[in-house]
Motif scaffolding. Structure first.
Motif, mmCIF file in Angstrom:
data_model
loop_
_atom_site.group_PDB
_atom_site.id
_atom_site.type_symbol
_atom_site.label_atom_id
_atom_site.label_comp_id
_atom_site.label_asym_id
_atom_site.label_seq_id
_atom_site.Cartn_x
_atom_site.Cartn_y
_atom_site.Cartn_z
ATOM 1 N N SER A 13 0.842 -1.201 0.000
ATOM 2 C CA SER A 13 0.000 0.000 0.000
ATOM 3 C C SER A 13 0.877 1.252 0.000
ATOM 4 N N LEU A 16 2.317 1.884 -3.538
ATOM 5 C CA LEU A 16 1.344 2.478 -4.453
ATOM 6 C C LEU A 16 1.015 3.919 -4.081
ATOM 7 N N GLN A 17 1.052 4.214 -2.781
ATOM 8 C CA GLN A 17 0.787 5.590 -2.348
ATOM 9 C C GLN A 17 1.911 6.532 -2.766
ATOM 10 N N TYR A 20 2.402 6.404 -6.920
ATOM 11 C CA TYR A 20 1.284 6.809 -7.773
ATOM 12 C C TYR A 20 0.224 7.648 -7.053
ATOM 13 N N LEU A 22 -1.832 6.804 -4.824
ATOM 14 C CA LEU A 22 -3.098 6.078 -4.693
ATOM 15 C C LEU A 22 -3.592 6.141 -3.248
ATOM 16 N N ASP A 23 -4.895 6.298 -3.079
ATOM 17 C CA ASP A 23 -5.498 6.323 -1.755
ATOM 18 C C ASP A 23 -5.212 5.002 -1.029
ATOM 19 N N PRO A 24 -4.848 5.051 0.271
ATOM 20 C CA PRO A 24 -4.530 3.824 1.012
ATOM 21 C C PRO A 24 -5.607 2.758 0.930
ATOM 22 N N TYR A 26 -7.746 2.144 -1.570
ATOM 23 C CA TYR A 26 -7.699 1.480 -2.874
ATOM 24 C C TYR A 26 -6.436 0.631 -3.016
ATOM 25 N N ALA A 27 -5.333 1.128 -2.478
ATOM 26 C CA ALA A 27 -4.078 0.378 -2.540
ATOM 27 C C ALA A 27 -4.208 -0.957 -1.806
ATOM 28 N N ILE A 30 -6.403 -3.428 -3.765
ATOM 29 C CA ILE A 30 -5.711 -4.065 -4.893
ATOM 30 C C ILE A 30 -4.897 -5.261 -4.407
ATOM 31 N N ALA A 204 8.094 -0.739 -8.741
ATOM 32 C CA ALA A 204 6.828 -1.090 -8.088
ATOM 33 C C ALA A 204 6.560 -2.583 -8.214
ATOM 34 N N ALA A 208 6.231 -5.014 -5.143
ATOM 35 C CA ALA A 208 4.961 -5.746 -5.050
ATOM 36 C C ALA A 208 5.219 -7.237 -4.954
#
Length: 511
Positions: A13, A16-17, A20, A22-24, A26-27, A30, A204, A208
């Motif tokens: 998370s 991705l934050q 990109y 990205l909101d925690p 949504y991360a 995913i 990433a 990941a």
């Protein structure tokens, strides 16, 4: 297992934050969806093969970032004074290489709590038992250890370089600097390769891979505990393999969802790993090791030791988290050094005392229960009265044609799939088998019944439920040199099983 997975969900998370924005929420979603899909659909095979690929990505990423970080320091990038590689590593304080620089109490905690916690985790042992044979498991562990050494060495190089790039983090000390230390590598990648989005994307993927390869392992190992050790052993001993698969997949989803939720409660990666390790060590290190190596251990002692260790450690962790102000040393550490690391030494000590004390006060374990762990006890229990088999017997020839035989290293996997003509009462079947011959025993619970005829438990014939309600599986894993004898053992077990079911008017067919 959930707490270990929390660290992985939190880590990805964070990637991705930072990369990109990205909101925690949504991360985390995913991560949860990706891991849940391939673990539930592919099972342990999917986990093993994806772990191989993911570890490859991780190794390439860490080695590449080691060169990139050292190169940035040597070039004077990111507004840092340029220094040579030899000067960079020459300036590293001696305390970096001295394991005792963290203090004797922390060294003892690493030796007595953290390392034992990792050794007794289920996930590495699950993969050891899934190996083709002992030689493959040994080779895999050696190769894996060497590869981990390379990755950790690259991580050490990255840390030294980042310390030169971001000296303010180290200057903040612990625990204040941890908030900036965890995303430091991500910040470096974002700044260093701001004009190269492809490199950021590959980074990433590498990170990941690291997160998902751990999260999937914790999900599968935790799910197997729920389905095998709780559901089948205590709730429904006659559960079929199909039912077990359903329970296992549901358990995977529950663990992943719980870990995703936990990532919002424990946002610090190191904290999640430490808390999970300390609770694991306090709960089951002594009961597990004692069960493997101490014959006087009892199930009552093991249960009491795990219960006390878990309750005490969870209480100490909760007290530490509640009473510790932000950016301050942990509350328990301020009371006494022995309470460092959430008081894990106290939790483990009380677990050990309870385990040993209750074991000595309760009835010793039976030889049947000791047999799977102590070969000498299995030898004492074993019976060698296997009857003579006429190899020219048509029924034996028909039997052999239906035995699945697969050679795996030093052992051969023998399996006979049978289907009963009527409804089975598994509990009654197991009891009838045990009554028919003293060779039939249930050392691991009613879900499996063994025909214990010698000390090698893997080679002994085991009877378990099959996929369907009327399916029965007979299995044995003898060494290559004893395959002929064990085929006759398998036939003897089949005949005895057929006789017991025949008394209830139930016939057996091969399938």
């Amino acid at each position: 297992m959930i707490l270990f997975a929390v660290a992985d969900v939190t880590g990805l998370s964070l990637v991705l934050q930072v990369f990109y924005g990205l909101d925690p929420l949504y991360a985390a979603a995913i991560v949860a969806i990706a891991v849940s899909l391939y673990v539930t659909l592919g099972g342990l095979s999917a986990v093993v093969w994806t772990d191989v690929v993911q570890f490859g990505f991780l190794a390439i990423f860490t080695i590449a970032m080691a060169f990139a970080a050292v190169g940035a320091v040597a070039d004077g990038g990111l507004n840092t004074p340029a220094i040579s590689s030899s000067e960079l590593f020459g300036n590293v304080p001696d305390t970096w290489w001295n394991p005792f620089s963290i203090g004797i109490p922390m060294v003892l905690i690493f030796v007595l709590a953290i390392i034992p916690g990792w050794i007794t985790e289920q996930d590495p042992w699950q993969k050891v038992w899934a190996a083709r044979d002992a030689k493959s498991a040994r080779l895999g562990m050696i190769i894996g250890s060497l590869m981990i050494t390379v990755v950790f060495a690259a991580c050490a190089v990255i840390a030294i370089a980042l310390n030169a790039i971001y000296p303010e983090i180290a200057g903040m000390g612990f625990p204040a600097g941890m908030a900036l230390a965890e995303p430091a590598l991500l910040a470096f990648v974002s700044e260093r390769f701001a004009s190269a989005p492809l490199i950021i994307a590959l980074s990433a993927i590498g990170l990941a891979a690291a997160s998902m390869s751990c999260a999937d392992t914790f999900a599968t190992s935790g799910a197997s505990c729920i389905s095998r050790d709780i559901y089948q052993r205590y709730i429904k001993p006659d559960a079929t393999m199909k039912e077990m698969l359903v329970v296992n997949r549901i358990s995977v989803l529950i663990i992943v969802l719980a870990a995703t939720a936990g990532s919002f409660v424990i946002p610090n990666i190191i904290d999640a790993i430490h808390i999970a390790t300390f609770i694991a060590s306090a709960s089951y290190f002594f009961p597990l090791m004692g069960g493997l190596y101490w014959k006087r251990a009892t199930k009552e002692g093991a249960f009491a030791g795990m219960l006390v260790g878990f309750a005490v450690q969870v209480t100490l962790v909760a007290l530490d988290l509640i009473r510790t102000p932000p950016m301050a040393p942990y509350y328990l550490e301020t009371i006494h050094p022995v309470l460092m690391s959430h008081g894990v030494i106290v939790g483990m000590g009380l677990s050990a005392i309870t385990f040993i004390g209750v074991s000595l006060m309760t009835k010793p374990s039976s030889r049947v229960n000791l047999a799977p762990f102590f070969e000498e006890e299995a030898e004492k229990l074993a019976r060698y009265e296997t009857r003579e088999i006429n190899e020219a017997d048509p029924s034996y020839s028909a039997f052999l044609k239906n035995v699945d035989e697969n050679i795996a290293g030093e052992r051969t996997h023998l399996q006979l799939n049978l289907r009963a003509s009527g409804t089975l009462s598994w509990h009654e079947l197991v009891e009838r088998l045990k009554t028919s011959s003293p060779a039939w025993v249930t050392p691991t619970g009613l879900d499996s019944v063994y025909r214990l005829t010698h000390g090698d438990m893997l080679a002994c014939v085991a009877v378990t439920r099959g996929s369907g309600e009327q399916d029965i599986w007979l299995k044995a894993e003898p060494k290559l040199e004893t395959v002929g004898r064990q085929k006759k053992e398998l036939f003897t077990a089949y005949e005895e099983l057929k006789k017991v079911l025949g008394q209830k008017g139930i016939k057996l067919d091969f399938y």
